[in-house]
Scaffold this active site. Structure first.
Site, PDB file in Angstrom:
ATOM      1  N   LYS A 273      -2.414  -1.564  -3.612  1.00 22.10           N
ATOM      2  CA  LYS A 273      -3.599  -0.591  -3.886  1.00 22.10           C
ATOM      3  C   LYS A 273      -2.436   1.079  -4.198  1.00 22.10           C
ATOM      4  O   LYS A 273      -1.241   1.214  -3.362  1.00 22.10           O
ATOM      5  CB  LYS A 273      -3.809  -0.435  -2.529  1.00 22.10           C
ATOM      6  CG  LYS A 273      -5.203   0.962  -1.797  1.00 22.10           C
ATOM      7  CD  LYS A 273      -5.114   0.559  -0.647  1.00 22.10           C
ATOM      8  CE  LYS A 273      -5.658   2.302  -0.563  1.00 22.10           C
ATOM      9  NZ  LYS A 273      -5.794   1.998   0.863  1.00 22.10           N
TER      10      LYS A 273
ATOM     11  N   ARG B  18       1.323   9.984   6.038  1.00 20.89           N
ATOM     12  CA  ARG B  18       1.608   8.500   6.158  1.00 20.89           C
ATOM     13  C   ARG B  18       2.878   7.871   5.503  1.00 20.89           C
ATOM     14  O   ARG B  18       3.307   6.805   5.853  1.00 20.89           O
ATOM     15  CB  ARG B  18       0.468   7.797   5.414  1.00 20.89           C
ATOM     16  CG  ARG B  18      -0.822   8.196   6.019  1.00 20.89           C
ATOM     17  CD  ARG B  18      -2.037   7.509   6.474  1.00 20.89           C
ATOM     18  NE  ARG B  18      -3.279   7.067   6.127  1.00 20.89           N
ATOM     19  CZ  ARG B  18      -3.959   8.268   7.451  1.00 20.89           C
ATOM     20  NH1 ARG B  18      -3.461   8.322   8.323  1.00 20.89           N
ATOM     21  NH2 ARG B  18      -5.491   8.602   7.109  1.00 20.89           N
TER      22      ARG B  18
ATOM     23  N   LYS C  50       1.117  -1.155  -0.069  1.00 18.86           N
ATOM     24  CA  LYS C  50       0.005  -0.166   0.185  1.00 18.86           C
ATOM     25  C   LYS C  50       1.312   1.196   0.112  1.00 18.86           C
ATOM     26  O   LYS C  50       1.631   1.241   1.208  1.00 18.86           O
ATOM     27  CB  LYS C  50      -0.743  -0.230   0.966  1.00 18.86           C
ATOM     28  CG  LYS C  50      -2.131   1.505   1.240  1.00 18.86           C
ATOM     29  CD  LYS C  50      -2.343   0.665   2.942  1.00 18.86           C
ATOM     30  CE  LYS C  50      -3.131   2.522   2.357  1.00 18.86           C
ATOM     31  NZ  LYS C  50      -4.619   2.325   3.845  1.00 18.86           N
TER      32      LYS C  50
HETATM   33  C1  PBG Z   1      -6.875   2.904   5.606  1.00 17.44           C
HETATM   34  C2  PBG Z   1      -7.675   3.187   4.667  1.00 17.44           C
HETATM   35  C3  PBG Z   1      -7.617   3.983   3.805  1.00 17.44           C
HETATM   36  C4  PBG Z   1      -7.629   3.519   2.593  1.00 17.44           C
HETATM   37  C5  PBG Z   1      -7.893   2.524   2.580  1.00 17.44           C
HETATM   38  N1  PBG Z   1      -8.219   2.042   4.037  1.00 17.44           N
HETATM   39  C6  PBG Z   1      -6.992   5.892   3.633  1.00 17.44           C
HETATM   40  C7  PBG Z   1      -5.853   5.793   3.519  1.00 17.44           C
HETATM   41  O1  PBG Z   1      -4.797   4.838   3.864  1.00 17.44           O
HETATM   42  O2  PBG Z   1      -5.275   7.222   4.524  1.00 17.44           O
HETATM   43  C8  PBG Z   1      -7.917   3.926   0.922  1.00 17.44           C
HETATM   44  C9  PBG Z   1      -9.090   3.966  -0.386  1.00 17.44           C
HETATM   45  C10 PBG Z   1      -9.341   5.170  -1.243  1.00 17.44           C
HETATM   46  O3  PBG Z   1      -8.782   5.848  -1.506  1.00 17.44           O
HETATM   47  O4  PBG Z   1     -10.358   4.429  -1.391  1.00 17.44           O
HETATM   48  N2  PBG Z   1      -7.857   2.963   6.994  1.00 17.44           N
END
Ligand code: PBG
Length: 326
Positions: free
Chosen positions: A249, A218, A196
């Site tokens: 992702k 982050r 991610k």
């Molecule tokens: C964290 C999480 C995020 C997304 C899914 N799970 C946001 C982040 O990491 O800030 C993003 C999903 C999206 O943008 O559609 N709980």
């Protein structure tokens, strides 16, 4: 060796029947997962400005949405919670009566065959908006793990079919696996957001889930966008810790990572077509600059062609509808 004029690649493109015969990649509604935002409270059904067509529902207002998703033969939903109460330790994430826990119970009652996947993360539940416990200005990896394990367990207890950790702490898959196994949930799979990236494309989601970090960013826990070898190491680590399904992702800016993951691991692979990717399409469509159906089908095709088995997308309902009318 035949060359032009004997060789004419256009021969197989002449009509739809020929094109269909030699088509290399296909997808159907069974490959899709639809994300749903659930907000604590009653009687709430709210639009999200940056994600046209996507709503936030309180658990008591989910029925029509769930019926629609199940009716379209989409096999799974992915739940995100927006709690009433946030604190330093994200305690609403693992409250037995938390919003996700309530929603899971409701959905399993409404549509028992619909798979409920829960996002396991603290960012929507912490007052500072980070995905872990903050000590000073740092997100403390090891102190976060027990809270993630507790959250995943409470989702499983509520009836979740799959838990999906998205926080990017090291060791979370192991901690979650141990806690599930110790408590009789050996059969619950873990879908890990393994690779991610720290992406600008989560912007609209953070509005939808009220999860923007209150300070900093982050980058110290999510992956640096230029890296691909590191993504493979992240995936390797999660598999070693017990992940059943791995995820890359976002999807579109990382199709190369999806392909590399597909070629390197014999695990089911999911790709998340995230909020910003959705918002870009919707914005262009609203201006009349893109044909929505063609653009979205091409995007889903590209993610499939890159090697994803499972595609998590806010377009899932539209795609399933278009597939039915094709
Ligand atoms: C964290 C999480 C995020 C997304 C899914 N799970 C946001 C982040 O990491 O800030 C993003 C999903 C999206 O943008 O559609 N709980």
């Amino acid at each position: 060796m035949a060359g032009f004029p004997q060789l004419r690649l256009r021969r197989l493109r002449r009509n739809e029947a020929l094109r269909a015969l030699v088509r290399e990649n296909r997808f159907d509604a069974g490959d899709l997962v639809y994300p749903i935002f659930v907000v604590e409270g009653k009687g709430i059904k709210q639009e999200i400005a940056s994600m046209p067509g996507i709503l936030r529902f309180s658990p008591d207002r989910l029925d029509a949405e769930i019926e629609e998703v199940a009716g379209l033969k989409i096999p799974a939903v992915l739940l995100f919670g927006i709690p009433e109460h946030k604190d330093e330790l994200g305690s609403s994430a693992y409250a037995p009566e938390g919003v996700v826990q309530q929603a899971v119970r409701r959905i399993k009652k409404l549509a028992p065959q619909l798979l409920v996947i829960t996002d396991v993360c603290l960012c929507e539940y912490t007052s500072h908006g980070h995905c872990g416990v903050v000590v000073g200005e740092e997100v403390d990896n090891d102190r976060t793990l027990p809270l993630l394990a507790k959250t995943a367990l409470s989702h499983a207890e509520a009836g979740a079919d799959i838990v999906a950790p998205s926080d990017m702490m090291d060791g979370r898959v192991k901690a979650i696996r141990e806690s599930l196994d110790k408590n009789g949930f050996q059969h619950i799979p873990i879908l890990s957001y393994a690779a991610k990236y720290a992406s600008a494309f989560y912007g609209p989601f953070r509005e939808a889930a009220e999860s923007a970090p209150q300070f900093g960013d982050r980058l110290s826990y999510q992956m640096d966008p230029p890296n691909i070898r590191e993504a493979l190491r992240e995936i390797e680590q999660d598999i070693a810790e017990g992940a059943d399904i791995i995820m890359v992702k976002p999807a579109l800016p990382y199709l190369d990572v999806i392909r590399k993951a597909r070629d390197s691991f014999n695990y089911p692979l999911a790709a998340y077509n995230v909020s910003g990717e959705y918002a870009m399409v919707k914005a262009a469509v609203s201006q009349g600059w893109l044909d929505e159906r063609r653009a979205v089908m091409e995007i889903i095709t590209a993610i499939k062609r890159a090697g994803a088995d499972i595609i998590i997308t806010y377009h899932a309902k539209d795609v399933a509808r278009w597939l039915q009318s094709a």
